[in-house]
Design a protein around this motif. Sequence first.
Motif, PDB file in Angstrom:
ATOM      1  N   ALA A   1     -38.787  13.061  72.197  1.00  0.00           N
ATOM      2  CA  ALA A   1     -37.473  12.471  71.949  1.00  0.00           C
ATOM      3  C   ALA A   1     -37.239  11.363  72.960  1.00  0.00           C
ATOM      4  O   ALA A   1     -37.555  11.519  74.142  1.00  0.00           O
ATOM      5  CB  ALA A   1     -36.373  13.521  72.067  1.00  0.00           C
TER       6      ALA A   1
ATOM      7  N   THR B   1     -32.291  13.433  65.127  1.00  0.00           N
ATOM      8  CA  THR B   1     -33.259  12.462  65.625  1.00  0.00           C
ATOM      9  C   THR B   1     -33.588  11.483  64.507  1.00  0.00           C
ATOM     10  O   THR B   1     -33.453  11.786  63.334  1.00  0.00           O
ATOM     11  CB  THR B   1     -34.564  13.116  66.123  1.00  0.00           C
ATOM     12  OG1 THR B   1     -34.998  14.038  65.137  1.00  0.00           O
ATOM     13  CG2 THR B   1     -34.392  13.798  67.452  1.00  0.00           C
TER      14      THR B   1
ATOM     15  N   ASP C   1     -37.448  10.307  67.477  1.00  0.00           N
ATOM     16  CA  ASP C   1     -38.604  11.185  67.575  1.00  0.00           C
ATOM     17  C   ASP C   1     -39.814  10.414  67.073  1.00  0.00           C
ATOM     18  O   ASP C   1     -39.982  10.241  65.864  1.00  0.00           O
ATOM     19  CB  ASP C   1     -38.382  12.454  66.746  1.00  0.00           C
ATOM     20  CG  ASP C   1     -39.582  13.386  66.786  1.00  0.00           C
ATOM     21  OD1 ASP C   1     -40.642  12.963  67.295  1.00  0.00           O
ATOM     22  OD2 ASP C   1     -39.463  14.532  66.325  1.00  0.00           O
TER      23      ASP C   1
ATOM     24  N   LYS D   1     -34.812  17.290  72.997  1.00  0.00           N
ATOM     25  CA  LYS D   1     -33.656  16.417  72.789  1.00  0.00           C
ATOM     26  C   LYS D   1     -32.709  16.490  73.987  1.00  0.00           C
ATOM     27  O   LYS D   1     -32.224  15.468  74.473  1.00  0.00           O
ATOM     28  CB  LYS D   1     -32.925  16.809  71.490  1.00  0.00           C
ATOM     29  CG  LYS D   1     -33.740  16.474  70.242  1.00  0.00           C
ATOM     30  CD  LYS D   1     -32.912  16.639  68.976  1.00  0.00           C
ATOM     31  CE  LYS D   1     -32.753  18.094  68.615  1.00  0.00           C
ATOM     32  NZ  LYS D   1     -32.080  18.251  67.293  1.00  0.00           N
TER      33      LYS D   1
END
Length: 336
Positions: free
Chosen positions: A32, A308, A333, A138
């Motif tokens: 991420a 994402t 991502d 994340k």
Amino acid sequence: MRAVVLRENHLSIENVPDPVAHPGSVVLEVAACGICGTDHSIYRNRLLPDGAILGHEFAGTVIEVGRGVSDWVPGDRATVLPVPFCGRCELCLTGKQNLCRFGLTNTMGCGGDPGGLAQFAAAPVTSLRRLPSSVDAKRGAVVEPLAVALHAVNLGDVHPGTRVGIMGLGPLGLFAGMIARSHGGLTFGMDVRESRVDCAHQLGLGAFNSEDQADERIRDLTNGGPDVVIEASGRPESIERAARLARVGGRVVMVASYHAPAEIKPGRWVTRGISLLPSIAYTPHEFDAALDMIATGRIDVGPLVDATTPLGEIQAVFDRFDTQSDAIKVLVDPGL
Ligand SMILES: [Zn+2]
Ligand SMILES: [Zn+2]
């Protein structure tokens, strides 16, 4: 590997050589990578040459270790502290590492080594911070912007009962609000976008629409104005507005990216005794503290890091950056 490469008028998805793990470094598979106002202004104002790979807010999994690396093995998860503090300058030696000239000009993805908007990124072990199992990638990727917000709140000297105004309720403003509240501060935010005001309310922060007499209402609720106003909107005109909003003898912390001149009335600052505190980056200690806040659940960034975006949508993300109405942190991502 696939990477986002800065080109003259756009961001291009290109195949570039994989990074290699030099001695003392590892290669991470990026899981991420956050996008922030700094990336956007690098792109819009062409602050870096063609070929640069942006991304200074990222986390991932170690896939390769270089010679001399003993405490990291493939499979370990880490977030990256992207600022390479020199550790030797007067600023580094006096606790002001956030101002280290070498560090700021050589930040990964911001003029230094290639950043995290790519499938893989090399990073020195000194920049790695291990992610506990409670912190997914994340959340790991937002340790960096949370540390930026923590530095601003620390500069603002927020204690239990401190009245804190926050201008601009994007991710940075909301992070600052959540941290200020966890320090016992009473927070009052404002933003021109209703959806961001709603987002602040959902997080339990007081907030108003800037165009709906927000200043008067906040001054009233704080009995004369906040002790500290954190300017996180990046709008040059907000700086003077912050000086008007703060209580007499109060302080204004500027923490956004500014790329246009601002008109200020020095007489107002002087006669009202307002201190101006510019805030950039963080110290290594603050970065570690930000990770700790997430790991222990003291700050719940969950609602802000829901989704994402695939690498392929990066141009659209940058194109709508100025108009994006929700306050959700944009996380890419690169594996998608
Ligand atoms: Zn950033
Ligand atoms: Zn230094």
